[in-house]
Design a protein around this motif. Structure first.
Motif, PDB file in Angstrom:
ATOM      1  N   ASN A  75       1.770   0.128  12.146  1.00 39.64           N
ATOM      2  CA  ASN A  75       1.029   1.337  12.517  1.00 39.64           C
ATOM      3  C   ASN A  75       2.032   2.398  12.966  1.00 39.64           C
ATOM      4  O   ASN A  75       2.879   2.120  13.814  1.00 39.64           O
TER       5      ASN A  75
ATOM      6  N   LYS B  89       2.382  -4.206  20.107  1.00 45.24           N
ATOM      7  CA  LYS B  89       2.340  -5.630  20.447  1.00 45.24           C
ATOM      8  C   LYS B  89       3.175  -6.531  19.531  1.00 45.24           C
ATOM      9  O   LYS B  89       3.933  -7.358  20.016  1.00 45.24           O
ATOM     10  N   PRO B  90       3.077  -6.373  18.188  1.00 41.61           N
ATOM     11  CA  PRO B  90       3.801  -7.366  17.368  1.00 41.61           C
ATOM     12  C   PRO B  90       5.288  -7.065  17.153  1.00 41.61           C
ATOM     13  O   PRO B  90       5.869  -7.568  16.204  1.00 41.61           O
TER      14      PRO B  90
ATOM     15  N   GLU C  58       0.814  -1.219   0.000  1.00 40.58           N
ATOM     16  CA  GLU C  58       0.000   0.000   0.000  1.00 40.58           C
ATOM     17  C   GLU C  58       0.849   1.271   0.000  1.00 40.58           C
ATOM     18  O   GLU C  58       0.334   2.360  -0.184  1.00 40.58           O
TER      19      GLU C  58
ATOM     20  N   ASP D 105       1.843 -10.692   5.787  1.00 39.29           N
ATOM     21  CA  ASP D 105       2.919 -10.269   6.675  1.00 39.29           C
ATOM     22  C   ASP D 105       4.073 -11.269   6.547  1.00 39.29           C
ATOM     23  O   ASP D 105       4.063 -12.340   7.137  1.00 39.29           O
TER      24      ASP D 105
ATOM     25  N   SER E 192       9.642  -1.616   9.201  1.00 43.29           N
ATOM     26  CA  SER E 192       8.345  -1.451   9.855  1.00 43.29           C
ATOM     27  C   SER E 192       7.285  -2.073   8.966  1.00 43.29           C
ATOM     28  O   SER E 192       7.408  -2.051   7.740  1.00 43.29           O
TER      29      SER E 192
ATOM     30  N   ILE F 272      -1.229   4.548   0.326  1.00 41.78           N
ATOM     31  CA  ILE F 272      -0.976   5.619   1.313  1.00 41.78           C
ATOM     32  C   ILE F 272       0.504   5.984   1.236  1.00 41.78           C
ATOM     33  O   ILE F 272       1.320   5.207   0.712  1.00 41.78           O
TER      34      ILE F 272
HETATM   35  N1  LIG Z   1      -5.581 -10.519  13.440  1.00 36.92           N
HETATM   36  C1  LIG Z   1      -4.751  -9.616  13.952  1.00 36.92           C
HETATM   37  N2  LIG Z   1      -4.523  -8.504  13.276  1.00 36.92           N
HETATM   38  C2  LIG Z   1      -3.702  -7.580  13.790  1.00 36.92           C
HETATM   39  C3  LIG Z   1      -3.088  -7.810  15.038  1.00 36.92           C
HETATM   40  C4  LIG Z   1      -3.319  -9.005  15.710  1.00 36.92           C
HETATM   41  O1  LIG Z   1      -2.803  -9.279  16.796  1.00 36.92           O
HETATM   42  N3  LIG Z   1      -4.160  -9.894  15.114  1.00 36.92           N
HETATM   43  N4  LIG Z   1      -2.299  -6.834  15.544  1.00 36.92           N
HETATM   44  C5  LIG Z   1      -2.591  -5.476  15.158  1.00 36.92           C
HETATM   45  C6  LIG Z   1      -1.598  -4.590  15.647  1.00 36.92           C
HETATM   46  S1  LIG Z   1      -1.585  -4.340  17.302  1.00 36.92           S
HETATM   47  C7  LIG Z   1      -0.747  -3.925  14.833  1.00 36.92           C
HETATM   48  S2  LIG Z   1       0.324  -2.755  15.478  1.00 36.92           S
HETATM   49  C8  LIG Z   1      -0.697  -4.160  13.412  1.00 36.92           C
HETATM   50  C9  LIG Z   1       0.759  -4.355  12.985  1.00 36.92           C
HETATM   51  O2  LIG Z   1       0.803  -5.020  11.827  1.00 36.92           O
HETATM   52  P1  LIG Z   1       2.020  -5.107  10.849  1.00 36.92           P
HETATM   53  O3  LIG Z   1       3.294  -4.825  11.527  1.00 36.92           O
HETATM   54  O4  LIG Z   1       1.917  -6.362  10.145  1.00 36.92           O
HETATM   55  O5  LIG Z   1       1.815  -3.870   9.930  1.00 36.92           O
HETATM   56  P2  LIG Z   1       1.013  -3.743   8.575  1.00 36.92           P
HETATM   57  O6  LIG Z   1      -0.117  -4.685   8.579  1.00 36.92           O
HETATM   58  O7  LIG Z   1       1.961  -3.800   7.483  1.00 36.92           O
HETATM   59  O8  LIG Z   1       0.499  -2.272   8.772  1.00 36.92           O
HETATM   60  C10 LIG Z   1      -0.325  -1.863   9.816  1.00 36.92           C
HETATM   61  C11 LIG Z   1      -0.932  -0.511   9.479  1.00 36.92           C
HETATM   62  O9  LIG Z   1       0.078   0.463   9.382  1.00 36.92           O
HETATM   63  C12 LIG Z   1       0.130   1.040   8.081  1.00 36.92           C
HETATM   64  N5  LIG Z   1       1.521   1.208   7.689  1.00 36.92           N
HETATM   65  C13 LIG Z   1       2.428   0.247   7.556  1.00 36.92           C
HETATM   66  N6  LIG Z   1       3.609   0.741   7.192  1.00 36.92           N
HETATM   67  C14 LIG Z   1       3.456   2.068   7.114  1.00 36.92           C
HETATM   68  C15 LIG Z   1       4.315   3.132   6.777  1.00 36.92           C
HETATM   69  N7  LIG Z   1       5.601   2.909   6.447  1.00 36.92           N
HETATM   70  N8  LIG Z   1       3.841   4.396   6.772  1.00 36.92           N
HETATM   71  C16 LIG Z   1       2.542   4.635   7.099  1.00 36.92           C
HETATM   72  N9  LIG Z   1       1.668   3.651   7.449  1.00 36.92           N
HETATM   73  C17 LIG Z   1       2.104   2.387   7.438  1.00 36.92           C
HETATM   74  C18 LIG Z   1      -0.547   0.016   7.204  1.00 36.92           C
HETATM   75  O10 LIG Z   1      -1.034   0.570   6.034  1.00 36.92           O
HETATM   76  C19 LIG Z   1      -1.620  -0.534   8.131  1.00 36.92           C
HETATM   77  O11 LIG Z   1      -2.711   0.346   8.168  1.00 36.92           O
HETATM   78  O12 LIG Z   1      -1.461  -5.285  13.059  1.00 36.92           O
HETATM   79  C20 LIG Z   1      -2.757  -5.331  13.648  1.00 36.92           C
HETATM   80  N10 LIG Z   1      -3.458  -6.414  13.104  1.00 36.92           N
END
Ligand SMILES: Nc1nc2c(c(=O)[nH]1)N[C@H]1C(S)=C(S)[C@@H](COP(=O)(O)OP(=O)(O)OC[C@H]3O[C@@H](n4cnc5c(N)ncnc54)[C@H](O)[C@@H]3O)O[C@H]1N2
Ligand code: MOO
Length: 402
Positions: free
Chosen positions: A295, A277-278, A183, A254, A245, A196
């Motif tokens: 996030n 958390k992750p 994304e 992931d 990240s 984004i």
């Molecule tokens: N089924 C579950 N889903 C999720 C869980 C869980 O335990 N079970 N944990 C949630 C939590 S807490 C978090 S924190 C996120 C972390 O997930 P990831 O590290 O895999 O991150 P993504 O899925 O790739 O992205 C999460 C969110 O952030 C935005 N994003 C990512 N990178 C960037 C960036 N460089 N700049 C701006 N924004 C970014 C991305 O578009 C997503 O919206 O997972 C939850 N889900």
């Protein structure tokens, strides 16, 4: 079972230690770098007994003398005199100038009267007054600064004052920074449906730019296992540290853990903190890889609370210095709803109050980056604990230093 923050930080620090080569650096280029050796006092300090005031060095016990003949003049930079001041003799002397042997005290010039080269005192004086004695501050052979000390302008000045021209320091780290996610696009690129702008890489790179480390913008990795593995292999060859990240949660898109498990070792993940958390980390050969949740707020919190302490340790600082600094401040808000995970909330600390006051900022969601630009601290709210107005709570000041 989720890991708690204190245990995770302790384990991370225990398992990440300095491996950098040692280099010789000129002192003027060494600020912020970490000493790779103990440094010793080369010269008793002060180097020689000298005057703390512009005035007169008095010979003999001032209690037994009421006037002195001025027999000598000594300025800063003059060589040490062999001629002993006798009782009743005085030398005109300036701040920093070596006192002649036989000096019992220095009287500052404001407290003297001089007529026909004869000096009398207009105030009381004690033996030893206004003399800075050789070695009273530092003794030759004592430790001046210890290995693991990160140099500051003050410690650079201290080394200069001991005549050091070069110091042995640990080579700064080479750090590769990735974002991951299909994304993501870079600011400046045309925005299309479902995309984004990447914020996390901008956060991490600019934060790291405040250090002496060599920071590489490694770009955006797509959500693709093979491409992730290829990129990480290359990074592990060229970098000392890799930071990414995103892509560390449990979704099928992931891929970061899976790639790491293939190439190296995943050390832990899933912390009892909110947000973040992750968080996970691991190793590819000897290279440390930090995987921050995507996030943006989770990225920021885990970078500040876990990665920075570890980077300081990896850069050679002593373990004690790597622990995050905290203060206690008084809550100006109520928060009844509790959480099973330890929370790190974005707050504004008002240091003009004593004790400092802390206000909770709006919009605490872990995707809500805007609040961070007003925040100057993270408040730590323990597991299952409400906050009442007036409670003292632990704050991690947020000054984007490292
Ligand atoms: N089924 C579950 N889903 C999720 C869980 C869980 O335990 N079970 N944990 C949630 C939590 S807490 C978090 S924190 C996120 C972390 O997930 P990831 O590290 O895999 O991150 P993504 O899925 O790739 O992205 C999460 C969110 O952030 C935005 N994003 C990512 N990178 C960037 C960036 N460089 N700049 C701006 N924004 C970014 C991305 O578009 C997503 O919206 O997972 C939850 N889900
Ligand atoms: O714990 Mo996630 O890091 O809430 O956003």
């Amino acid at each position: 079972m989720l890991k708690n923050y204190d245990e995770a930080l302790e384990e991370l620090l225990q398992r990440t230690s300095i491996k950098q080569p040692i280099e010789d650096y000129p002192l003027l280029k060494a600020n912020h770098l970490v000493l790779a050796e103990n440094i010793y006092v080369q010269y008793d300090t002060p180097f020689f007994s000298n005057s703390a005031m512009d005035g007169y060095a008095l010979g003999g016990d001032p209690c037994q003398c009421s006037e002195w003949q001025i027999t000598n003049r000594i300025a800063a930079g003059d060589p040490l005199s062999n001629a002993t001041l006798q009782t009743g003799e005085a030398a005109r002397i300036f701040t920093g100038a070596p006192i002649p042997p036989g000096t019992s005290a220095v009287i500052q010039q404001e407290n003297t009267k001089i007529e026909n080269n004869t000096l009398t005192l207009t105030s009381q004086i004690k033996k030893g007054q206004n003399i800075r004695y050789q070695g009273e501050e530092l003794k030759k052979g004592d430790i001046l600064l210890t290995q693991g000390h990160r140099l500051t302008p003050a410690s650079v000045a201290l080394l200069a004052s001991q005549g050091y021209q070069n110091v042995k320091i640990y080579k700064p780290l080479t750090i590769w920074v990735y974002s991951t996610g299909n994304e993501l696009i870079n600011p400046g690129q045309p925005l299309s449906s479902g995309k984004i702008f990447d914020a996390n890489r901008y956060l991490l790179i600019t934060w790291l730019q405040k250090t002496r480390h060599h920071v590489i913008d490694a770009g955006i990795l797509p959500d693709n296992r093979d491409k992730t593995e290829i990129a990480l292999k290359k990074a592990a060859k060229e970098a000392d540290i890799i930071i990414s990240s995103g892509g560390v949660s449990v979704g099928e898109e992931d891929h970061v853990h899976a790639a790491l498990q293939q190439l190296g070792q995943l050390i832990f993940w899933k912390l009892a903190i909110k947000p973040g958390k992750p968080f996970a980390w691991g190793q590819i050969n000897s290279k440390i890889f930090f995987m921050l949740p995507g996030n943006p707020v989770s990225t920021l919190v885990t970078f500040q609370q876990l990665v920075i302490p570890a980077l300081r340790h990896l850069a050679g600082e002593t373990l004690q210095n790597c622990l995050p600094k905290t203060i206690l401040a008084q809550a100006q808000f109520e928060k009844r709803k509790t959480q099973a995970r330890r929370e790190f909330l974005r707050v504004r600390v008002d240091y003009s109050q004593s004790p400092a006051h802390v206000s909770l900022l709006n919009n605490q969601g872990s995707a809500m980056l805007a609040t961070f630009s007003q925040a100057n601290g993270l408040a730590e709210i323990p597991e299952n604990t409400p906050v009442h107005k007036g409670d003292f709570i632990k704050i991690y000041p947020l000054d984007y230093s490292l």
